[in-house]
Design a protein around this motif. Structure first.
Motif, mmCIF file in Angstrom:
data_model
loop_
_atom_site.group_PDB
_atom_site.id
_atom_site.type_symbol
_atom_site.label_atom_id
_atom_site.label_comp_id
_atom_site.label_asym_id
_atom_site.label_seq_id
_atom_site.Cartn_x
_atom_site.Cartn_y
_atom_site.Cartn_z
ATOM 1 N N LEU A 23 -8.514 10.457 -9.463
ATOM 2 C CA LEU A 23 -8.818 9.170 -10.086
ATOM 3 C C LEU A 23 -9.378 9.369 -11.492
ATOM 4 O O LEU A 23 -10.379 10.074 -11.676
ATOM 5 N N ASP A 278 -3.413 0.962 -7.248
ATOM 6 C CA ASP A 278 -3.706 1.941 -6.199
ATOM 7 C C ASP A 278 -4.359 1.263 -5.002
ATOM 8 O O ASP A 278 -4.040 1.554 -3.847
ATOM 9 N N ARG A 279 -5.280 0.335 -5.264
ATOM 10 C CA ARG A 279 -5.943 -0.378 -4.171
ATOM 11 C C ARG A 279 -4.967 -1.237 -3.386
ATOM 12 O O ARG A 279 -5.073 -1.360 -2.155
ATOM 13 N N ARG A 283 3.462 0.982 -5.464
ATOM 14 C CA ARG A 283 3.984 2.254 -5.959
ATOM 15 C C ARG A 283 4.679 2.039 -7.297
ATOM 16 O O ARG A 283 5.514 1.147 -7.430
#
Length: 334
Positions: A23, A278-279, A283
């Motif tokens: 991250l 991402d949460r 994609r």
């Protein structure tokens, strides 16, 4: 173990952890922690028992101070330029205040740091530690944002999502036009490669607006060659989180949930967009449209605050690790 050894070990540990962290924001925080610990290793050389400072340590400290002052002046100058062209607003005021606070902190550290006859006060060391951490964190964020904002689409995508940026008097703003034009160019590239991407424009209707932002965005895209039947309007969102959440729902409705997505926003905005994607489990890739430099810095500062708040639990947890180099001050200096 001495303070210098403890801080050196901590700096290496934080840097290695940053290298393997996926991250970006946490990588920036860990890099800032490493820089803070590395800075603390200079303290014994700046206030040695013999009373003679090490020239190399002095040079590194002076260079770090000069870099911080340069950043402070850049923030202040950027805010003033925007105030002259756009008037006083919260983002410009925040940028100006950040520059002034950084300049004051560096000034206070420099004045107290001139004392060579005795070690610096604990408050001075803690202020220096915090200033190095916050500055390194922000600079690392700026570098990551700049690199991520220049990222290009790799491979294919089956859906394009363009995030709204607000209308002005019911018209597309230059900032939003850049996003749309970047998305239209991507659409042409994908079609030329044999894909048939859907084109989602995302933005709701304000209380003082006659139509939704998505409607104006769709008209702009169609006028530039995107087939009207491929354009889908997400016209209920009012912020970035809603943009992506509601667009993900729309992707399900058009049968593109298992495909790769390319999200288009401004280059200063890409880090937060990637975090939300991402949460949500979307994609794909975030592609940034270029922003003029004066506006970019102020917008990036706003994004820094927003993304730290968005991921505040992890950020506060990592920031709390500053207690380790602070505790190391109790160890022998040499």
């Amino acid at each position: 173990m001495t303070m210098r050894t403890a801080d050196a070990v901590l700096a290496v540990a934080f840097l290695l952890t940053a290298a393997v962290t996926r991250l970006p924001l946490r990588r920036c925080a860990l890099t800032a922690l490493a820089a803070s610990c590395a800075g603390m290793t200079l303290v014994p050389s700046l206030w040695p028992a013999a009373g003679h400072r090490h020239p190399a340590a002095e040079a590194v400290a002076a260079a770090a101070g000069a870099a911080a002052v340069a950043l402070a002046l850049l923030l202040i100058t950027d805010a003033v330029l925007l105030m002259r062209s756009q008037g006083l607003a919260a983002p410009q005021a925040a940028t100006f205040a950040a520059g002034v606070l950084l300049a004051v902190a560096v000034g206070a550290i420099s004045l107290d740091g001139r004392r060579t006859h005795r070690p610096p006060a604990p408050a001075w060391l803690l202020l220096a530690l915090l200033t190095v951490y916050v500055t390194a964190f922000f600079v690392c964020f700026l570098c990551s944002t700049a690199l991520r904002g220049r990222q290009r689409l790799r491979g294919r995508a089956d859906s394009i999502i363009v995030l709204g940026a607000g209308l002005e008097d019911g018209k597309i703003t230059p900032l939003l036009a850049h996003r749309l034009d970047r998305a239209v160019a991507l659409h042409r590239t994908l079609v030329a490669a044999g894909a048939d991407p859907v084109f989602i424009v995302s933005g709701g209707q304000g209380a003082d607006e006659e139509e939704s932002e998505a409607e104006a965005m769709a008209r702009h895209a169609v006028a530039r060659g995107v087939p009207a039947e491929r354009v889908h309007r997400e016209n209920h969102s009012h912020n970035t989180d809603q943009n992506l959440t509601y667009s993900a729902v729309l992707l399900k409705l058009v049968g593109r949930t298992d495909r790769r997505v390319v999200v288009v926003s401004s280059d200063f905005h890409v880090m937060r967009v990637a975090l939300i994607m991402d949460r949500l489990g979307l994609r794909g890739t975030v592609v940034g449209s270029r922003t003029k430099l004066p506006y970019w810095l102020t917008a990036a500062l706003r994004e820094f605050v927003a993304i730290v708040s968005y991921d505040r639990t992890a950020t506060l947890g990592l920031t709390a690790l500053l207690v380790l180099p602070a505790t190391a001050l109790a160890l022998p200096w040499s």
